[in-house]
Design an enzyme around this catalytic site. Structure first.
Site, mmCIF file in Angstrom:
data_model
loop_
_atom_site.group_PDB
_atom_site.id
_atom_site.type_symbol
_atom_site.label_atom_id
_atom_site.label_comp_id
_atom_site.label_asym_id
_atom_site.label_seq_id
_atom_site.Cartn_x
_atom_site.Cartn_y
_atom_site.Cartn_z
ATOM 1 N N ASP A 223 28.810 136.366 64.996
ATOM 2 C CA ASP A 223 27.780 137.193 65.646
ATOM 3 C C ASP A 223 28.448 138.409 66.282
ATOM 4 O O ASP A 223 28.558 138.510 67.503
ATOM 5 C CB ASP A 223 27.039 136.359 66.696
ATOM 6 C CG ASP A 223 25.936 137.137 67.400
ATOM 7 O OD1 ASP A 223 25.476 138.156 66.844
ATOM 8 O OD2 ASP A 223 25.535 136.728 68.508
ATOM 9 N N GLN B 256 21.029 138.687 74.615
ATOM 10 C CA GLN B 256 20.041 139.310 73.745
ATOM 11 C C GLN B 256 18.913 139.916 74.574
ATOM 12 O O GLN B 256 18.482 139.343 75.577
ATOM 13 C CB GLN B 256 19.475 138.296 72.754
ATOM 14 C CG GLN B 256 20.483 137.800 71.727
ATOM 15 C CD GLN B 256 20.838 138.854 70.684
ATOM 16 O OE1 GLN B 256 20.401 139.994 70.741
ATOM 17 N NE2 GLN B 256 21.644 138.461 69.714
ATOM 18 N N CYS C 10 1.861 153.559 73.903
ATOM 19 C CA CYS C 10 2.485 154.182 75.068
ATOM 20 C C CYS C 10 2.133 155.661 75.153
ATOM 21 O O CYS C 10 2.224 156.394 74.159
ATOM 22 C CB CYS C 10 4.001 154.019 74.998
ATOM 23 S SG CYS C 10 4.880 154.773 76.373
ATOM 24 N N PHE D 6 32.963 135.719 68.100
ATOM 25 C CA PHE D 6 32.211 136.629 68.963
ATOM 26 C C PHE D 6 31.173 135.816 69.746
ATOM 27 O O PHE D 6 29.992 136.143 69.777
ATOM 28 C CB PHE D 6 31.532 137.736 68.152
ATOM 29 C CG PHE D 6 32.455 138.524 67.271
ATOM 30 C CD1 PHE D 6 33.155 139.619 67.766
ATOM 31 C CD2 PHE D 6 32.635 138.178 65.943
ATOM 32 C CE1 PHE D 6 34.008 140.355 66.945
ATOM 33 C CE2 PHE D 6 33.481 138.901 65.113
ATOM 34 C CZ PHE D 6 34.172 139.992 65.614
ATOM 35 N N GLU E 283 36.091 134.773 71.750
ATOM 36 C CA GLU E 283 35.485 135.994 72.265
ATOM 37 C C GLU E 283 36.596 136.942 72.692
ATOM 38 O O GLU E 283 37.678 136.506 73.094
ATOM 39 C CB GLU E 283 34.562 135.651 73.447
ATOM 40 C CG GLU E 283 34.035 136.813 74.237
ATOM 41 C CD GLU E 283 33.258 137.812 73.401
ATOM 42 O OE1 GLU E 283 33.532 139.021 73.540
ATOM 43 O OE2 GLU E 283 32.398 137.398 72.600
ATOM 44 N N CYS F 45 6.177 151.623 80.984
ATOM 45 C CA CYS F 45 6.848 151.377 79.709
ATOM 46 C C CYS F 45 6.266 150.119 79.091
ATOM 47 O O CYS F 45 6.298 149.047 79.702
ATOM 48 C CB CYS F 45 8.352 151.222 79.919
ATOM 49 S SG CYS F 45 9.255 150.835 78.390
ATOM 50 N N CYS G 70 23.712 143.009 63.948
ATOM 51 C CA CYS G 70 22.865 144.027 64.570
ATOM 52 C C CYS G 70 23.072 145.388 63.909
ATOM 53 O O CYS G 70 22.663 146.416 64.451
ATOM 54 C CB CYS G 70 23.126 144.110 66.073
ATOM 55 S SG CYS G 70 24.840 144.438 66.532
ATOM 56 N N CYS H 176 11.494 154.308 72.057
ATOM 57 C CA CYS H 176 10.850 153.752 70.857
ATOM 58 C C CYS H 176 10.741 154.832 69.787
ATOM 59 O O CYS H 176 10.608 156.017 70.096
ATOM 60 C CB CYS H 176 9.444 153.238 71.170
ATOM 61 S SG CYS H 176 9.383 151.809 72.259
#
Length: 465
Positions: free
Chosen positions: A388, A289, A93, A318, A339, A181, A421, A102
């Site tokens: 999750d 996601q 990029c 979750f 949830e 991008c 994550c 990034c």
């Protein structure tokens, strides 16, 4: 009379001095923000300050310039690379280094994955004194054009000649002056300049701070955050743009609950999980996601690790809109998804009906950040859990399972798959599950959900006799 120089600064031969040549540093590792990490050596040969150098890679010898100094560390940027790493590669990029989207494009992709694997292992060891019995093979996929969700900032900047649409500059509130991008899908990247021109033509160009995008199987949705109503001319411009670029506009005048489709109205977002015959409708502000290709592989890996049978009751914590719940329902006797959002719980139930698995699923809305052992007991016996959580992790759930284990009152799942994550909260929760709830960490591995960034997604398997 000159000021006295602190002894520690006089002795550190690599400490920044102005004026004079930039100090030299050997880079030993990368931190979680993809900064090179090295340590100065004092004139006495003792370890000095830790230096975090943006743009440097392990094994490199660099000169650097510090922009923030603390007693025990400094933050710096590379001035020159005296000895480049074999892992260094040319960023694809043109805006890398300025744009904050990034942070790892200068690092070979295989090395990126290896760095993330090490970050995961280091967190497990340093925070929980755990080593997985097996390190899973990394899950990875396309390095470019993978980002199917993004939040772009809009700013009308006279000094830049008009409207900017893009990510923030690195560690800045300014918007990067980007015209393409590489991590966005090509058709979205190609829209960045037309989007600028569109916003410049709107009456509310100074009252539209954000565009959120979501790419589905058949359509791309653009959610415009509008602080004032649009007029008839604005509506005509949006319709023409949508027809030309095959996108759907949504408007958000206030909070997330005010998001509504504007044009066209006869299309809808969805993604698919072909391995399980699942079509997942969603709204552009629902959590899904970012990387659809990797998500398919992740769901398959998670279910193979969990190994549900037709006799199993499975609890999906979750659960969101049902990303794991619905595939689990294809393989299990019963799945319950929990949830914390009423909106997502309702969406998950609708998706279960859409896919014909509502007879095997139930859903509930609960605050999983305050759940207790009694709450888990009240749900009944489950053979397996899938967890999750968001970046905050599943601390309350882990504590609840530890309390049940230590009290000996209530059933516990024999197997848990935890999708994370945030490696630090995974490590914290893993420590509770292993050291206090009696589980074994059977395996763990990274999921390269966000190539070219320092974001570490991972998956872990826990078992209990």
């Amino acid at each position: 009379m000159s000021e006295a120089v602190p002894t520690s600064a006089r002795k550190s031969r690599n400490a920044p001095v102005a004026p004079g040549p930039a100090p030299v540093l050997e880079i030993e590792s990368l931190d979680m923000e993809a900064r090179g990490v090295g340590r100065t050596i004092t004139e006495d040969g003792e370890p000095g300050k830790v230096i975090f150098v943006e743009g440097a890679l392990p094994g490199e010898r660099v000169t650097y310039s510090s922009f923030r100094r603390k007693p025990s560390y400094e933050q710096a940027t590379v001035v020159d690379i005296l000895r480049p790493s074999v892992m260094r590669t040319k960023p694809k990029c043109a805006f890398f280094g300025t744009c904050g989207g990034c942070s790892m494009q200068h690092l070979d992709m295989r090395a990126q994955v290896a760095v993330k694997q090490r970050v995961l292992e280091d967190n497990l060891w340093h925070l929980a004194k755990l080593r997985a019995e097996t390190m899973f093979a990394p899950i990875h996929g396309p390095s470019w054009g993978y980002r199917y969700r993004a939040r772009l900032t809009v700013r009308n900047v006279a000094k830049k000649g008009g409207v900017l649409v893009g990510f923030h500059e690195k560690k800045s509130s300014y918007v990067a002056d980007m015209t393409s991008c590489e991590v966005l899908p090509p058709h979205v990247s190609a829209m960045l300049v037309p989007l600028r021109r569109l916003v410049e033509g709107l009456s509310i160009r100074d009252r539209m701070p954000q565009i959120e995008l979501a790419v589905g199987s058949e359509v791309t949705a653009l959610v415009l955050r509008v602080l004032e109503p649009i007029n008839a001319d604005d509506e005509a411009l949006l319709r023409a743009f949508a027809d030309e670029h095959k996108v759907q506009f949504w408007l958000q005048p206030k909070g997330p609950d005010t998001v509504a489709p504007f044009y066209p109205l006869d299309v809808s977002l969805d993604y698919t999980l072909p391995e399980f015959g699942i079509r997942m409708p969603f709204k552009p502000t629902d959590f899904t996601q970012v990387n659809h290709q990797i998500n398919r592989v992740l769901v398959g890996r998670a279910l193979r690790l969990l190994a549900p049978s037709r006799d199993d009751r499975v609890l999906d914590l979750f659960c969101g809109i049902g990303n794991f719940t619905l595939p689990l329902a294809r393989l299990s006797r019963e799945v319950m998804g929990i949830e914390g959002s009423d909106t997502l719980t309702t969406r998950a139930l609708a998706n279960a009906r859409e896919n014909g698995v509502d007879g095997h699923t139930t859903f509930a809305c609960r605050n999983l950040f305050e759940v207790t052992g009694d709450d888990i007991r009240a749900l009944g016996a489950f053979d397996k859990f899938l967890i999750d959580p968001p970046r905050e992790g599943a601390l309350a759930v882990s504590k609840a399972l530890a309390e049940i284990a230590q009290s000996g009152e209530g059933p516990l799942p024999k197997r848990i798959v935890y999708v994370s994550c945030n490696p630090s909260t995974l490590a914290r929760d893993a420590g509770l599950l292993v050291h206090e709830a009696g589980y074994r960490l059977k395996g763990a591995g990274v999921v390269n959900m966000f190539p070219n960034t320092s974001h570490v997604e991972s998956i872990a398997l826990f078992e209990r006799d």
